[in-house]
Design a protein around this motif. Structure first.
Motif, PDB file in Angstrom:
ATOM      1  N   GLY A 142      43.737  32.688  36.584  1.00  0.00           N
ATOM      2  CA  GLY A 142      42.685  32.272  35.666  1.00  0.00           C
ATOM      3  C   GLY A 142      41.334  32.786  36.118  1.00  0.00           C
ATOM      4  O   GLY A 142      41.192  33.344  37.206  1.00  0.00           O
ATOM      5  N   TRP A 143      40.340  32.582  35.269  1.00  0.00           N
ATOM      6  CA  TRP A 143      38.987  33.057  35.546  1.00  0.00           C
ATOM      7  C   TRP A 143      38.039  31.875  35.683  1.00  0.00           C
ATOM      8  O   TRP A 143      38.008  30.999  34.826  1.00  0.00           O
ATOM      9  CB  TRP A 143      38.516  33.992  34.425  1.00  0.00           C
ATOM     10  N   GLN A 240      41.966  39.145  30.660  1.00  0.00           N
ATOM     11  CA  GLN A 240      42.682  37.900  30.367  1.00  0.00           C
ATOM     12  C   GLN A 240      43.899  38.170  29.494  1.00  0.00           C
ATOM     13  O   GLN A 240      44.958  37.559  29.675  1.00  0.00           O
ATOM     14  CB  GLN A 240      41.754  36.910  29.642  1.00  0.00           C
ATOM     15  N   PRO A 244      47.074  39.357  32.912  1.00  0.00           N
ATOM     16  CA  PRO A 244      46.972  37.956  33.355  1.00  0.00           C
ATOM     17  C   PRO A 244      47.279  37.764  34.833  1.00  0.00           C
ATOM     18  O   PRO A 244      46.989  36.703  35.387  1.00  0.00           O
ATOM     19  CB  PRO A 244      47.993  37.236  32.468  1.00  0.00           C
ATOM     20  N   GLU A 261      38.118  29.859  29.896  1.00  0.00           N
ATOM     21  CA  GLU A 261      37.212  30.065  31.038  1.00  0.00           C
ATOM     22  C   GLU A 261      36.867  28.716  31.674  1.00  0.00           C
ATOM     23  O   GLU A 261      36.506  27.755  30.991  1.00  0.00           O
ATOM     24  CB  GLU A 261      35.941  30.750  30.552  1.00  0.00           C
TER      25      GLU A 261
END
Length: 857
Positions: A142-143, A240, A244, A261
């Motif tokens: 994830g970011w 994204q 991934p 986000e």
């Protein structure tokens, strides 16, 4: 320039993190001093850098010859090509070719991150909670975006998060990209494609197929993304979707706004409140400045922690500001540092090696943010600098001089939103939850340092005075509305006071502005004072308000007819110097009431009637006060306004209870009035508290001490919950509660209430009410000499001030005298009383200041 075009076509890359230099994707070896010289020229590639500046940057602690500089310039020209650096004769050097990228892949592991920012290598201060929270919440694929204003420590937290994540050997660091050092989206694309092992990308969009083919997983850090927000957002969105397996960490002034986000919003480091030295010393902001100051060689053992805490608050707890202050502490000392706060933008400078150029000073930091704005956004930010506290969107619009026309308001909102996304404007945190019945508009604020920078820009643009006058006019309109709602009973008084309270800094600034131009803006000053006087009095600003009152009152002959009457109505809260005498004020108010009645302005007439009756009572013109009270009650018979009826009833009850004037008011009448106020939503209004105090005093004077104590205890608890300790009249229940507790023999409750009453006496300079009860308390404890001296000083203070004794004050004095007469010899009693009388009001002031230590248990 010969050769410039050819050189510009070559790919020159400089990586400040790994201290590597690349030419056409081939690493070039240069010495450390030559590398630092090129990096400095790159940071200032928009101008000629003088030889003196380069010498100071490369040899900060030594005096060297210009020849040393020429040696390293020649080395760079040999490595990169002669046209790379141009000599400007008699001045210095300029970088003549753009650096297409400033970063090459970093080695994996924590070492690279620590070399990125050596000045951040020490432990985090006060970010332990954020570190633990986001390590737990940040998913493996994830970011996470760390946001906050410049200098808040986003990069430092990113380093700590990255170091913790890289302990997993299966999660390599793909790269740390300092986006702020990349001049164009193409340079960003080139750097990212190299980090991700992709074919070169010449446009903004990442090649989707290539991203999907990138099988390697790992961490990618994009630091300082606000400088290329659109390009970074495009790349992260593509990653994204198509990759991934790449986990990302972004630092930016604002969030990217992408689905999924995670946003970690950083604020300044907290500072403890209060006087507890252990708590202050352990506050993250204080701990940081102490640590950095000691490292800089400052002596901090004797530094007052309360002063350091104040400094930290003025700096909004921003770590960069605290570090810059600490760097100046050995030179200026703490007092010098505090006195230089107004010069902090330029005077606090730290150019240590490794610190980014835009972190050398607060002015550099804010100028960096300033360059991210377009001219319209710059204009809005500098005009917001004219605001002094938190502010509503409407007040910001007034400062910006934006009309309510749809297109102009839309432009204003767009610009304001961009400032918010860059963390230059932040929402004001609510001090306490708002009641559902009285929601107030969101409020915004600038950090104190940002405001100072904006004010500097406002002055340079020549807009300070015009913007301040627009703001003052908007504040006047706001307080006119609030005052109208108050005396018309449109909203509960507590709701109005709650809404008015955050406006106090703007009200004070607006009065300063209007009074500074009193000849041109006398009507504005008069309106601000008339409608804001009550709020100023509630916040303990009477002495300062009197200066504004004098300036506004001096213009009364030049104002529209009703304006002086509105100003006179405000004199119950703050009186101008010419009306300090209660008798003169009573006469002026009585005349003003007749004028308001003639003008058929009923609300103003009612307000003036009440003010005149109150002034007459304070002037001991009791018959006039009683007559005014009767007139007011008659005028109110056809008025359905519980707040006004309660004010008239409270005045009548006070006149009869203390002075025997007018019709008696029964306890049942008082209770019925309190029920009416509660039904109207004014159960915790000022007049409701006054009526509840009246109930307790009446019970005590009737000999029902236990009931009085219980009633007054409930009232005191309500006062504390309402948070209205700043108003002197609402501190009266603590005196009376102590007296009631003494009459019941409840010394513990008496001592607790006396402590609060004495605190109030110190703030308000109203000694006799509290010290008469304290004398009775000391006598009940058997401390007869102290009680007698305090009693004598209290009586001397009353005589010196020319004050009489009302019923409650006489009750407390008599309670102390009864014990003294019963338990002490007449000769001793007379001697002690005489000693207290000789000490007078000054002695009373000292005793009150020492009461907690000398007298209280």
């Amino acid at each position: 320039m010969p050769g410039s075009a050819a050189s510009a076509a070559r790919m020159i890359e400089l990586n400040a993190a790994s201290r590597t230099l690349w030419l056409d994707q081939r690493q070039v070896q240069v010495g450390d001093r030559a590398f630092d010289l090129l990096a400095h020229l790159a940071r200032h590639r928009d101008r000629v850098v003088t030889k003196g500046e380069l010498l100071a940057a490369l040899w900060p602690d030594r005096i060297v010859e210009d020849a040393n500089l020429h040696v390293h310039v020649s080395a760079l020209r040999r490595a990169l090509g002669a046209p790379t650096i141009v000599t400007v004769h008699g001045v210095g050097y300029r970088l003549a070719v753009p650096l297409q990228a400033q970063h090459a892949p970093l080695p994996s592991g924590n070492h690279a991150v620590q070399r990125q920012h050596p000045h951040d290598a020490s432990p985090l201060f006060g970010r332990e909670a954020e570190l633990a929270e986001w390590l737990a919440r940040w998913p493996r694929a994830g970011w996470l975006t760390i946001t906050g204003p410049g200098g808040v420590g986003k990069t430092a937290l990113a380093r700590a998060l990255l170091a913790a994540r890289l302990e997993d050997p299966a999660l390599p660091l793909l790269g740390w990209v300092d986006v702020s050092g990349l001049g164009t989206p193409q340079a960003l694309a080139h750097a990212l494609t190299r980090y991700l092992g992709l074919p070169d990308a010449s446009d903004l969009a990442a090649p989707q197929a290539a991203l999907r083919a990138a099988a390697s997983c790992g961490l990618l850090v994009l630091d300082g993304a606000e400088t290329q927000a659109a390009a970074v957002t495009g790349w992260v969105a593509a990653l994204q979707t198509a990759a991934p397996h790449v986990q990302g960490l972004v630092t930016s002034r604002g969030a990217l706004g992408l689905p999924g986000e995670l946003v970690c919003e950083l604020h300044g480091l907290p500072v403890a409140t209060g006087d507890d030295e252990a708590e202050l010393a352990s506050s993250p902001a204080v701990a940081l400045i102490l640590s950095r100051a000691r490292a800089a060689g400052a002596r901090t053992a004797d530094a007052p922690l309360s002063t350091l805490a104040t400094l930290c608050r003025r700096l909004d707890g921003l770590p960069l500001a605290l570090e810059l202050a600490a760097a100046r502490l050995p030179l200026l000392g703490l007092d010098g540092l505090m006195s230089s706060l107004d010069e902090r933008l330029h005077a606090w400078v730290d150019t240590r090696s490794g610190r980014p150029a835009h972190h050398h000073s607060l002015n550099d930091l804010l100028n960096w943010s300033w360059q991210l704005l377009d001219p319209g956004e710059q204009q809005l930010l500098r005009r917001l600098g004219a605001l002094h506290g938190s502010f509503t969107l409407e007040l910001a619009q007034a400062a910006a001089d934006a009309s309510d026309r749809a297109q102009e308001r839309g432009t204003f909102l767009d610009r304001f939103e961009h400032l918010r996304r860059l963390s230059l404007v932040a929402p004001e945190a609510e001090a306490q939850p708002q009641p559902p019945s009285a929601p107030t508009p969101p409020r915004w604020r600038l950090l104190d340092t940002t405001r100072q920078f904006a004010q500097q820009q406002l002055a340079q643009a020549g807009e300070t005075e015009s913007t301040a006058l627009r703001v003052a006019s908007a504040v006047a309109r706001a307080f006119e509305r609030l005052h109208r709602e108050w005396w018309q009973g449109q909203r509960p008084e507590a709701d109005i006071d709650r809404e008015a309270s955050p406006w106090v800094p703007e009200l004070c600034a607006a009065l300063d502005t209007a009074c500074a131009h009193i000849g041109q803006h006398g009507a504005l000053a008069a309106a601000l004072w008339a409608d804001g006087a009550r709020t100023l009095a509630l916040h303990g600003l009477r002495p300062r308000a009197r200066v504004w009152a004098d300036a506004a009152w001096s213009q009364r002959h030049r104002l529209p007819a009703l304006q002086p009457l509105r100003m006179l109505a405000a004199t119950t809260s703050v009186a101008p110097t010419g009306l300090l005498d209660s008798s003169a004020r009573a006469r002026a108010l009585d005349e003003a009431a007749r004028a308001a009645q003639t003008a058929d302005n009923r609300p103003l007439w009612l307000e003036l009637l009440l003010a005149a009756a109150q002034a007459a009572r304070r002037a001991s013109q009791l018959e006039a006060a009683g007559h005014g009270c009767s007139t007011l009650q008659q005028a109110l018979r056809a008025t359905d306004a519980p707040r006004w009826h309660a004010r008239a009833l409270e005045l009548q009850a006070t006149l009869h209870t203390y002075h025997g004037i007018g019709t008696p008011v029964s306890l049942q009448q008082l209770q019925e009035m309190l029920d009416d106020l509660r039904s109207a939503g004014d159960g915790d209004a000022r007049v409701a508290f006054l009526l509840r105090i009246e109930v307790g005093e009446r019970l005590l004077l009737q000999g029902q001490a236990a009931q009085a104590r219980d009633s007054l205890q409930a009232t005191c608890d309500a006062v504390a919950r309402a948070g209205r300790w700043h108003e002197r009249v609402l501190l009266a229940p603590f005196d009376t509660l102590a007296a009631a507790a003494l009459a019941c023999g409840d010394l513990q409750t008496a001592a607790s209430a006396l402590g609060l009453a004495l605190d109030a006496a110190r703030r308000t300079q109203q000694w006799p009410e509290a010290t008469s009860v304290l004398a009775a308390y000391l006598a009940a404890q058997g401390r007869l000499r102290a009680a007698a001296e305090l009693l004598g000083a209290t009586q001397a203070c009353l005589a010196q001030r020319g004050l009489g004794t009302d019923t409650m004050l006489a009750h407390s004095l008599a309670a102390a005298e009864r014990v003294l007469q019963a338990d002490s010899l007449p000769s001793e009693r007379r001697r002690w009383l005489a000693q207290g009388w000789a000490a007078g009001e000054e002695g009373l002031r000292l005793w009150v200041g020492q009461a907690h230590r000398r007298f209280m248990p």
